[in-house]
Scaffold this motif. Structure first.
Motif, PDB file in Angstrom:
ATOM      1  N   GLU A  80       0.853  -1.186   0.000  1.00 33.71           N
ATOM      2  CA  GLU A  80       0.000   0.000   0.000  1.00 33.71           C
ATOM      3  C   GLU A  80       0.891   1.238   0.000  1.00 33.71           C
ATOM      4  OE1 GLU A  80      -1.964  -2.990   2.925  1.00 33.71           O
ATOM      5  OE2 GLU A  80       0.043  -2.388   2.326  1.00 33.71           O
ATOM      6  N   MET A  81       1.317   1.641  -1.181  1.00 35.31           N
ATOM      7  CA  MET A  81       2.261   2.755  -1.307  1.00 35.31           C
ATOM      8  C   MET A  81       1.776   3.775  -2.325  1.00 35.31           C
ATOM      9  SD  MET A  81       2.942   1.437  -4.297  1.00 35.31           S
ATOM     10  CE  MET A  81       4.060   2.639  -4.958  1.00 35.31           C
ATOM     11  N   SER A  82       0.458   3.949  -2.404  1.00 41.86           N
ATOM     12  CA  SER A  82      -0.121   4.763  -3.462  1.00 41.86           C
ATOM     13  C   SER A  82       0.194   6.249  -3.327  1.00 41.86           C
ATOM     14  CB  SER A  82      -1.642   4.546  -3.504  1.00 41.86           C
ATOM     15  OG  SER A  82      -1.937   3.176  -3.725  1.00 41.86           O
ATOM     16  N   GLY A  83       0.538   6.682  -2.119  1.00 41.10           N
ATOM     17  CA  GLY A  83       0.958   8.063  -1.936  1.00 41.10           C
ATOM     18  C   GLY A  83       2.434   8.280  -2.184  1.00 41.10           C
ATOM     19  N   GLY A  84       3.173   7.189  -2.433  1.00 38.96           N
ATOM     20  CA  GLY A  84       4.587   7.286  -2.742  1.00 38.96           C
ATOM     21  C   GLY A  84       5.480   7.132  -1.515  1.00 38.96           C
ATOM     22  N   ALA A  85       6.779   7.020  -1.788  1.00 35.34           N
ATOM     23  CA  ALA A  85       7.800   6.946  -0.739  1.00 35.34           C
ATOM     24  C   ALA A  85       9.103   7.472  -1.316  1.00 35.34           C
ATOM     25  CB  ALA A  85       7.968   5.516  -0.235  1.00 35.34           C
ATOM     26  N   LYS A  86       9.860   8.228  -0.502  1.00 33.57           N
ATOM     27  CA  LYS A  86      11.118   8.770  -1.008  1.00 33.57           C
ATOM     28  C   LYS A  86      12.028   9.168   0.149  1.00 33.57           C
ATOM     29  CE  LYS A  86       9.173  13.444  -1.581  1.00 33.57           C
ATOM     30  NZ  LYS A  86       8.887  14.532  -2.540  1.00 33.57           N
ATOM     31  N   ASN A  87      13.302   9.249  -0.175  1.00 33.43           N
ATOM     32  CA  ASN A  87      14.315   9.637   0.808  1.00 33.43           C
ATOM     33  C   ASN A  87      14.300   8.698   2.021  1.00 33.43           C
ATOM     34  OD1 ASN A  87      14.956  11.873  -0.835  1.00 33.43           O
ATOM     35  ND2 ASN A  87      13.488  13.175   0.242  1.00 33.43           N
ATOM     36  N   ILE A  88      14.493   7.409   1.744  1.00 36.82           N
ATOM     37  CA  ILE A  88      14.529   6.401   2.794  1.00 36.82           C
ATOM     38  C   ILE A  88      15.968   5.890   2.906  1.00 36.82           C
ATOM     39  CG2 ILE A  88      13.467   4.311   3.690  1.00 36.82           C
ATOM     40  CD1 ILE A  88      11.390   6.441   3.033  1.00 36.82           C
ATOM     41  N   PHE A  89      16.531   5.899   4.112  1.00 39.17           N
ATOM     42  CA  PHE A  89      17.909   5.490   4.343  1.00 39.17           C
ATOM     43  C   PHE A  89      17.929   4.332   5.344  1.00 39.17           C
ATOM     44  CE2 PHE A  89      17.942   9.826   2.925  1.00 39.17           C
ATOM     45  CZ  PHE A  89      19.049   9.930   2.100  1.00 39.17           C
ATOM     46  N   VAL A  90      18.405   3.167   4.889  1.00 32.64           N
ATOM     47  CA  VAL A  90      18.451   1.972   5.734  1.00 32.64           C
ATOM     48  C   VAL A  90      19.896   1.508   5.821  1.00 32.64           C
ATOM     49  CG1 VAL A  90      17.557  -0.352   6.099  1.00 32.64           C
ATOM     50  CG2 VAL A  90      16.141   1.359   4.927  1.00 32.64           C
ATOM     51  N   SER A  91      20.422   1.342   7.036  1.00 35.79           N
ATOM     52  CA  SER A  91      21.820   0.928   7.159  1.00 35.79           C
ATOM     53  C   SER A  91      22.045   0.101   8.415  1.00 35.79           C
ATOM     54  CB  SER A  91      22.734   2.163   7.193  1.00 35.79           C
ATOM     55  OG  SER A  91      22.488   2.943   8.348  1.00 35.79           O
ATOM     56  N   ASP A  92      23.057  -0.760   8.332  1.00 39.57           N
ATOM     57  CA  ASP A  92      23.548  -1.503   9.491  1.00 39.57           C
ATOM     58  C   ASP A  92      22.437  -2.288  10.191  1.00 39.57           C
ATOM     59  OD1 ASP A  92      26.404  -0.393   9.510  1.00 39.57           O
ATOM     60  OD2 ASP A  92      25.195   1.432   9.574  1.00 39.57           O
ATOM     61  N   CYS A  93      21.704  -3.075   9.396  1.00 41.00           N
ATOM     62  CA  CYS A  93      20.626  -3.901   9.929  1.00 41.00           C
ATOM     63  C   CYS A  93      20.895  -5.376   9.634  1.00 41.00           C
ATOM     64  CB  CYS A  93      19.289  -3.494   9.325  1.00 41.00           C
ATOM     65  SG  CYS A  93      18.716  -1.859   9.846  1.00 41.00           S
ATOM     66  N   SER A  94      20.313  -6.250  10.468  1.00 40.96           N
ATOM     67  CA  SER A  94      20.450  -7.690  10.297  1.00 40.96           C
ATOM     68  C   SER A  94      19.072  -8.329  10.177  1.00 40.96           C
ATOM     69  CB  SER A  94      21.190  -8.306  11.490  1.00 40.96           C
ATOM     70  OG  SER A  94      22.511  -7.821  11.567  1.00 40.96           O
ATOM     71  N   PHE A  95      18.933  -9.227   9.204  1.00 37.70           N
ATOM     72  CA  PHE A  95      17.696  -9.967   8.998  1.00 37.70           C
ATOM     73  C   PHE A  95      18.020 -11.445   9.183  1.00 37.70           C
ATOM     74  CE2 PHE A  95      16.982  -6.427   5.702  1.00 37.70           C
ATOM     75  CZ  PHE A  95      16.608  -5.530   6.688  1.00 37.70           C
ATOM     76  N   ILE A  96      17.406 -12.076  10.167  1.00 37.50           N
ATOM     77  CA  ILE A  96      17.757 -13.439  10.549  1.00 37.50           C
ATOM     78  C   ILE A  96      16.514 -14.316  10.478  1.00 37.50           C
ATOM     79  CG2 ILE A  96      18.729 -14.892  12.375  1.00 37.50           C
ATOM     80  CD1 ILE A  96      20.188 -12.364  13.386  1.00 37.50           C
ATOM     81  N   GLY A  97      16.437 -15.157   9.456  1.00 42.78           N
ATOM     82  CA  GLY A  97      15.320 -16.074   9.323  1.00 42.78           C
ATOM     83  C   GLY A  97      14.060 -15.448   8.771  1.00 42.78           C
ATOM     84  N   THR A  98      14.137 -14.251   8.196  1.00 45.99           N
ATOM     85  CA  THR A  98      12.949 -13.649   7.587  1.00 45.99           C
ATOM     86  C   THR A  98      12.606 -14.366   6.286  1.00 45.99           C
ATOM     87  OG1 THR A  98      14.244 -12.004   6.407  1.00 45.99           O
ATOM     88  CG2 THR A  98      13.455 -11.389   8.568  1.00 45.99           C
ATOM     89  N   ASP A  99      11.333 -14.310   5.878  1.00 46.75           N
ATOM     90  CA  ASP A  99      10.928 -14.943   4.624  1.00 46.75           C
ATOM     91  C   ASP A  99      11.661 -14.311   3.446  1.00 46.75           C
ATOM     92  OD1 ASP A  99       9.252 -16.586   6.010  1.00 46.75           O
ATOM     93  OD2 ASP A  99       7.410 -15.544   5.471  1.00 46.75           O
ATOM     94  N   ILE A 100      11.715 -12.987   3.429  1.00 45.13           N
ATOM     95  CA  ILE A 100      12.434 -12.224   2.401  1.00 45.13           C
ATOM     96  C   ILE A 100      13.256 -11.164   3.129  1.00 45.13           C
ATOM     97  CG2 ILE A 100      12.190 -10.675   0.405  1.00 45.13           C
ATOM     98  CD1 ILE A 100       9.555 -12.129  -0.230  1.00 45.13           C
ATOM     99  N   GLY A 101      14.412 -10.825   2.583  1.00 44.25           N
ATOM    100  CA  GLY A 101      15.253  -9.826   3.231  1.00 44.25           C
ATOM    101  C   GLY A 101      14.786  -8.422   2.938  1.00 44.25           C
TER     102      GLY A 101
END
Length: 556
Positions: free
Chosen positions: A340-361
């Motif tokens: 549900e992103m119909s209004g858009g998304a921008k300027n997102i900064f993701v860093s230094d994270c760990s995903f352990i056993g998630t279905d998708i990263g």
């Protein structure tokens, strides 16, 4: 006359200069110029909920006492409302401006399982206006609010949620059924009440329409699960230190909020929790999420901005977001945008994270009908292990199903057709992803755009991954993959491209490949490699479904 013309010209110049100045004020964010999030500030004055009659005996419903303490604190100009250690049973709590709701160590704010305590209100569900039960913890149009401390906020979600049999073992399923509730006609899903089951068979039962009366909504009340925490149109918010768990639907849901800090929180749900997202930022601006942990039943950290026409009409993107130093365990996706992103998304900064056993990263999902533009997404320094599906996924054919098929699931193949581009056509573009390490995934990278509008301008650098399958790119253009190291168990092909244009592979290292490239479709062009040793592959390339050899250029 000359004076009039001169005056008109001057006014036009001033107006155009003003517009230019407004545009110039919009910062160009980067890793060296991150968004700034305004912080909360509270008086030291402290009011204990005990002063207003709250008791931690596990029986008394403390709804009035807690809300009275918050109201009194707000009227005095703000401060801290203290929840001491103990078990505090309560109904919905409304947070007010300048109030910090603080939970001491060993404090449990336990929301009641008595549905009658939650009035039906006009709310929002998955990006659409809907009638819902009042959220356990909520605020609307408030400024300078916080939920902090060391305690636990429990939403009693197990009283509300349906559960799929395929997500439990036999002993767990038998124990659940023994608690009561009802089963679906096919006996594959448990519902807490008959009312909840009956409503599940309706199409959009919570949608607010002229023909639906209060009596109708009352008849399906049990089905209209609330999100645990919903802050709507609030400014300057702090969530810190607290555990949010057992949510009826989504766990933490800031909606149209500004200047939000989420620090060192723990969002926890059973892995089978239907719609049990960790945090959903919807149409929010200026957000920092750091040092937090998510272990939930749906998406972990998710960016949203409304669904379809309603989201486009709202027209509020989620923007200026920093997510760092956080961990996601079980979830449908570690970091997610959509659907549900119909209004858009921008300027997102993701860093230094760990995903352990998630279905998708890293999961970016949408579908026709949404519209909206997702752009300027920056991601770096991501560690993953035990990813069940794709390490990185872009998919414009999201179908509202679990990302990994459950036992017995039957899914039809995607029907690919060329449709006109309209306001309902979603856009993914301008993603920069770097320095990703993944120890174990089903597929390294999957990019699937639409025939009428390709996913574009994706840059992925320094990817090191062990996976069953390699790279699959469909309906995409201007894709740059640099310094990619893949150890794929199945490599027939290692890289698949369908209708790709200007796809650059630079310094690709792989263990072996039965087939290196499979190029398919009549709309391929400028697929190029450099720094790739094709000699390690048994077969270099294969061209199908109208693809020709001139579309691929392999250089060492």
């Amino acid at each position: 006359m000359k004076k009039i013309v001169s005056t008109i010209f001057t006014l036009i110049f001033i107006a155009s200069s003003s517009v230019y100045a407004q545009k110039a004020k919009q910062p160009e964010y980067s890793w060296t110029n991150l968004p700034v999030i305004a912080q909360t500030s509270f008086k030291a004055d402290t009011i204990s909920i005990v002063k207003y009659g709250a008791k931690n005996d596990g029986f008394l419903l403390n709804t009035k006492a807690i809300n009275d303490a918050i109201i009194a604190c707000n009227k005095k100009g703000g401060g801290v409302v203290l929840v001491p250690s103990g078990m505090w049973i309560t109904g919905p709590i409304e947070l007010k401006s300048n109030v910090n709701l603080h939970l001491q160590k060993n404090a449990i704010l336990q929301f009641t399982r008595d549905f009658s305590q939650y009035p039906l209100v006009e709310s929002n569900w998955e990006g659409l206006p809907q009638m819902r039960n009042q959220s356990p913890l909520w605020a609307t149009n408030q400024t300078n609010i916080a939920v902090t401390g060391f305690g636990i906020i429990d939403g009693a979600g197990d009283a509300w949620r349906m559960v799929k049999k395929s997500k439990l073992n036999e002993s767990q399923w038998a124990a659940l059924v023994a608690t009561g509730g009802v089963l679906s006609d096919d006996k594959k899903t448990w519902y807490p009440t008959q009312q909840s089951l009956d409503a599940s068979k309706m199409k959009n039962p919570g949608e607010i329409t002229k023909d639906k009366t209060p009596a109708f909504f009352a008849s399906i009340k049990d089905f209209l699960r609330p999100n645990l925490l919903v802050f709507t149109s609030c400014k300057k918010i702090l969530l810190e230190g607290v555990t949010f768990q057992n949510s009826p639907a989504w766990n933490i849901h800031p909606l149209m909020c500004e200047d939000l800090t989420v620090r060192n929180v723990y969002a926890k749900n059973p892995w089978y929790a239907q719609n049990g997202d960790g945090i959903d930022l919807e149409s929010c601006k200026n957000v920092l999420i750091e040092g937090s942990t998510f272990d939930v039943g749906d998406d972990g950290i998710c960016i949203k901005s409304g669904r379809d026409a309603a989201g486009r009409k709202r027209g509020m993107p989620t923007e200026n977001v920093i997510i760092r130093n956080s961990t996601v365990y079980h979830a449908h996706g570690g970091f997610v945008i959509g659907s549900e992103m119909s209004g858009g998304a921008k300027n997102i900064f993701v860093s230094d994270c760990s995903f352990i056993g998630t279905d998708i990263g890293l999961r970016f999902k949408t579908t026709r009908g949404r519209g909206g533009v997702v752009e300027k997404i920056f991601i770096k320094n991501i560690n993953m292990t035990g990813i069940v599906g794709e390490a990185i996924l872009f998919d414009m054919y999201y179908a509202a199903v679990d990302p990994i098929p459950l036992k017995g699931d039957k899914r039809e193949a995607i029907k690919v057709e060329l449709l006109p581009v309209t306001e309902e056509t979603p856009v993914f573009r301008d993603f920069q992803i770097s320095d990703v390490v993944c120890d174990g995934a089903s597929k390294a990278l999957f990019i699937r755009g639409l025939p009428e509008l390709s996913i574009s301008n994706i840059s992925i650098n320094n990817l090191n991954i062990k996976s069953k399958e390699g790279i699959d790119i469909q309906e995409a253009k201007n894709i740059n993959l640099t310094n990619i190291n893949i150890n794929a168990a199945t490599s027939n092909p290692l890289i698949s491209v369908q209708n790709g244009n200007v796809i650059n592979f630079k310094n690709i290292n792989y263990n072996a490949a039965q087939l290196l490239f499979r190029i398919s479709g009549a709309n391929n062009s400028e697929i190029k490699t450099s720094g790739l040793d094709a000699a390690k592959a048994t077969t270099k390339s294969e061209f199908t479904a109208g693809a020709t050899e001139k579309s691929l250029q392999i250089n060492k």
